[in-house]
Enzyme design. Structure first.
Site, PDB file in Angstrom:
ATOM      1  N   HIS A   1      36.515  20.131  30.008  1.00  0.00           N
ATOM      2  CA  HIS A   1      36.670  18.685  29.855  1.00  0.00           C
ATOM      3  C   HIS A   1      36.148  18.186  28.517  1.00  0.00           C
ATOM      4  CE1 HIS A   1      37.661  19.096  34.060  1.00  0.00           C
ATOM      5  NE2 HIS A   1      38.509  18.148  33.743  1.00  0.00           N
TER       6      HIS A   1
ATOM      7  N   GLU B   1      47.368  21.587  41.787  1.00  0.00           N
ATOM      8  CA  GLU B   1      46.484  22.303  40.853  1.00  0.00           C
ATOM      9  C   GLU B   1      45.714  23.428  41.526  1.00  0.00           C
ATOM     10  OE1 GLU B   1      43.917  19.514  38.870  1.00  0.00           O
ATOM     11  OE2 GLU B   1      43.475  18.399  40.679  1.00  0.00           O
TER      12      GLU B   1
ATOM     13  N   ASP C   1      43.780  23.269  35.941  1.00  0.00           N
ATOM     14  CA  ASP C   1      43.153  23.867  37.117  1.00  0.00           C
ATOM     15  C   ASP C   1      44.043  24.911  37.772  1.00  0.00           C
ATOM     16  OD1 ASP C   1      40.527  22.831  37.407  1.00  0.00           O
ATOM     17  OD2 ASP C   1      41.412  20.855  37.752  1.00  0.00           O
TER      18      ASP C   1
ATOM     19  N   CYS D   1      50.789  17.193  33.960  1.00  0.00           N
ATOM     20  CA  CYS D   1      49.802  16.375  33.243  1.00  0.00           C
ATOM     21  C   CYS D   1      48.648  17.211  32.704  1.00  0.00           C
ATOM     22  CB  CYS D   1      49.279  15.243  34.122  1.00  0.00           C
ATOM     23  SG  CYS D   1      48.364  15.835  35.553  1.00  0.00           S
TER      24      CYS D   1
HETATM   25  C1  PEP Z   1      44.528  19.617  35.298  1.00  0.00           C
HETATM   26  O1  PEP Z   1      43.764  20.242  36.022  1.00  0.00           O
HETATM   27  O2  PEP Z   1      45.487  20.124  34.684  1.00  0.00           O
HETATM   28  C2  PEP Z   1      44.339  18.163  35.109  1.00  0.00           C
HETATM   29  C3  PEP Z   1      45.216  17.441  34.475  1.00  0.00           C
HETATM   30  O3  PEP Z   1      43.196  17.621  35.579  1.00  0.00           O
HETATM   31  P1  PEP Z   1      41.763  17.799  34.881  1.00  0.00           P
HETATM   32  O4  PEP Z   1      42.000  18.482  33.567  1.00  0.00           O
HETATM   33  O5  PEP Z   1      41.188  16.452  34.720  1.00  0.00           O
HETATM   34  O6  PEP Z   1      41.045  18.646  35.856  1.00  0.00           O
HETATM   35 MG    MG Z   2      42.462  19.199  37.341  1.00  0.00          MG
END
Ligand code: PEP
Ligand code: MG
Length: 583
Positions: free
Chosen positions: A207, A450, A474, A521
């Site tokens: 993140h 995910e 994920d 996403c």
């Molecule tokens: C992902 O897991 O691809 C996602 C978009 O969510 P995050 O990166 O916030 O876990």
């Molecule tokens: Mg995620």
């Protein structure tokens, strides 16, 4: 001497500037810039804190019993000597005057510089005096904290041109070097002056890396011992495309990277012309390009690049760094309202809170204590474990939906029971608002795919949800058993693994078969080297950081989805998909 450090490329471009090392002290140090007219007061604040420590130590020394061990008195002498050292205080003042660092930051920066000098000493006794220096610094930091607890990390207001003097270092670009930065820290740095980042730890889709990317400034993570090797104020180059940090570059290297930097700026400039161009492939397929945002104010960046909506608003950033005081319904509603209004009528997909693993609520509650945070109480699991908190968020989102088009997105679902509980709580939130007579609007309900288990139970998901959004970050982590935040296994984090591609392709195909929208996403959506493959798999909706939208659009405008279908099929059938990707 010039040397380079290799890490992981996370945010493209070149940054050249002086290194600012942060967070190396054991004490939590506030880093913010003061205004030029506050320099005198800041130096005074520092002086007072130092005097308070001198007083405290002198008192302790006077109170020492005659039978106290002599080492104790000698130790206090050393500490007092360090505190009264003129060179030390002049150097700290220098950081305040020339860089407008707040007192704590100035002190810890100088402590870093001297600490290294101690490390290099031949004499073991002298080397060990470093810990005395640390103790004294921490005492002063402690006093400073008591005197002024607020932490604001903002840009100093630009000084009027005539006030700038020759040799003034204020205009020197600064790059941030840290062992690690929490996503919450990174968000605060959003408003800062740093032109690049380097961290020792972190994977490509951690993140911290995601936020670094959203800042749209060059960044390298997972650079192992960068914060040990780079010294305060070193000149460094961050090559965000190659994942390389060059320390103390020669003038030839500087000129070369300066050229690359200008080329990059020109390329970005050129891409901005595509902002209003509809995102349509050569064979006439309309492709939806959406933005991922972390804060309501990011809506502006989304509109600037011509995104047609927000495909992922990571709401957890509203919950972080608040020492357990979670935002109530009004506060959340206010933030969602700002995002919805900020998008000026375009849809906003708000994801319910996804904390846990590498997105701790706050440092103090970091779940390092848990054996396996990525597999623990994260995202929807966390929400369902605290239904009141979840209901509060759902009500706030429903209320924002009365003001514009809002989609609700639920992260990390895997079980039918979680789906049923979520639906029941959503109904409950609507009933609560009915009972209070508060207006709310309709929402499209989406599930993130995910977890491999979800990608393999698509029928269940398509039965209950209006749309799906694939979180590839994920999905890759859980399919390959690779911690996305751990740089030591980053080389195994492979978006092109046949198993990952199979799950992504099946989700897109199944959604299309049932006439439901499927979006990606995760970071894969913004990776331009993946665009053709995803188009070939039939993907029609991509959500990514605003900074990536125009590059991906450029690729879409050059693509023919009919031709790409065969290519995608070939990649899906291959044992070695990466070998086909550059063809
Ligand atoms: C992902 O897991 O691809 C996602 C978009 O969510 P995050 O990166 O916030 O876990
Ligand atoms: Mg995620």
């Amino acid at each position: 001497m010039t040397f380079s450090i290799h890490g992981l490329a996370v945010a493209r471009g070149i940054a050249i500037g002086r290194a600012v090392l942060v967070a190396s002290s054991r004490v939590d140090v506030a880093h913010y810039f003061i205004q030029p007219d506050q320099v005198g007061a800041e130096i005074d604040r520092l002086r007072k804190a130092r005097n308070a420590v001198v007083e405290e130590l002198t008192r302790l020394q006077n109170e020492l019993n005659a039978d106290a061990p002599p080492e104790l008195g000698a130790l206090l002498d050393v500490h007092l000597m360090l505190l009264e050292d003129e060179t030390l205080s002049l150097s700290v003042k220098h950081w305040i005057e020339t860089r407008l660092y707040n007192a704590e930051w100035a002190l810890s920066s100088q402590m870093e510089v001297i600490g290294r000098q101690f490390d290099e000493m031949e004499d073991a006794y002298l080397r060990e005096r470093k810990s005395d220096l640390e103790q004294v610094t921490e005492r002063v930091l402690h006093f400073l904290k008591g005197g002024n607890a607020h932490v604001v990390r903002t840009k100093p207001q630009a000084r009027p041109q005539q006030e700038l003097q020759l040799g003034d270092t204020l205009d020197v670009p600064l790059v941030l070097v840290a062992h690690d930065l929490s996503p919450a820290d990174m968000l605060q740095f959003k408003q800062s002056v740093f032109t690049g980042f380097v961290t020792d730890v972190g994977g490509k889709t951690s993140h911290t890396a995601i936020v670094a990317r959203s800042l749209d400034i060059p960044a390298v993570v997972g650079a192992r011992s960068a914060s040990q090797l780079i010294r305060q104020d070193d000149w460094i180059i961050i090559d965000g495309d190659a994942g390389v940090v060059i320390v103390d570059p020669s003038s030839i290297i500087l000129a070369e990277y300066g050229f690359k930097q200008r080329q990059g700026d020109l390329e970005r400039e050129r891409l901005t012309r595509l902002r209003h161009t509809p995102s349509v492939t050569l064979d006439g397929q309309k492709i939806e390009l959406l933005a991922n945002i972390e804060m309501p104010e990011d809506a502006n960046a989304a509109l600037l690049v011509g995104a047609v909506g927000v495909g992922l608003f990571r709401s957890e950033f509203l919950f972080m760094g608040r020492q357990g005081n979670l935002p109530d319904e009004e506060e959340q509603f206010e933030q969602y309202r700002r995002a919805v209004e900020g998008m000026k009528g375009l849809p906003v997909t708000i994801r319910t809170v996804d904390v846990g693993a590498d997105k701790p609520l706050d440092e103090a509650r970091h779940d390092a204590a848990h054996l396996n945070p990525a597999l623990g109480l994260r995202a929807i699991r966390w929400s369902l474990a605290d239904p009141e908190m979840f209901l509060t968020q759902l009500r706030a989102i429903l209320r924002a939906a009365a003001l514009g088009k809002v989609n609700l997105l639920v992260p990390m679902l895997a079980h039918a029971s979680e789906i049923h509980q979520t639906l029941a709580l959503l109904k409950q939130a609507q009933l609560d608002l009915d009972a209070r007579g508060v207006a709310y609007g309709p929402v499209q309900l989406g599930a993130m795919i995910e977890i491999p288990a979800a990608a393999m139970s698509l029928k269940l998901f398509l039965k209950h949800f209006d749309y799906l959004s694939i979180g590839t970050n994920d999905l890759i982590q859980y399919t390959l058993a690779i911690d996305r935040a751990d740089e030591s296994v980053a080389h195994l984090y492979d978006p092109l693994h046949p198993a990952v591609l199979r799950l992504v392709a099946d989700t897109i195909a199944e959604g299309a078969a049932q006439g439901k929208s499927v979006s990606v996403c995760g970071e894969m959506a913004g990776d331009v080297s993946m665009t053709r493959l995803l188009l070939g798999m039939g993907l029609k909706s991509f959500s990514m950081h605003p900074s990536q939208v125009l590059q991906v659009k450029q690729q879409i405008l050059r693509s023919d989805t009919e031709k790409l279908k065969a290519f995608a099929q070939q990649v899906l059938e291959s044992d070695d998909p990466s070998s086909l990707m550059n063809n």
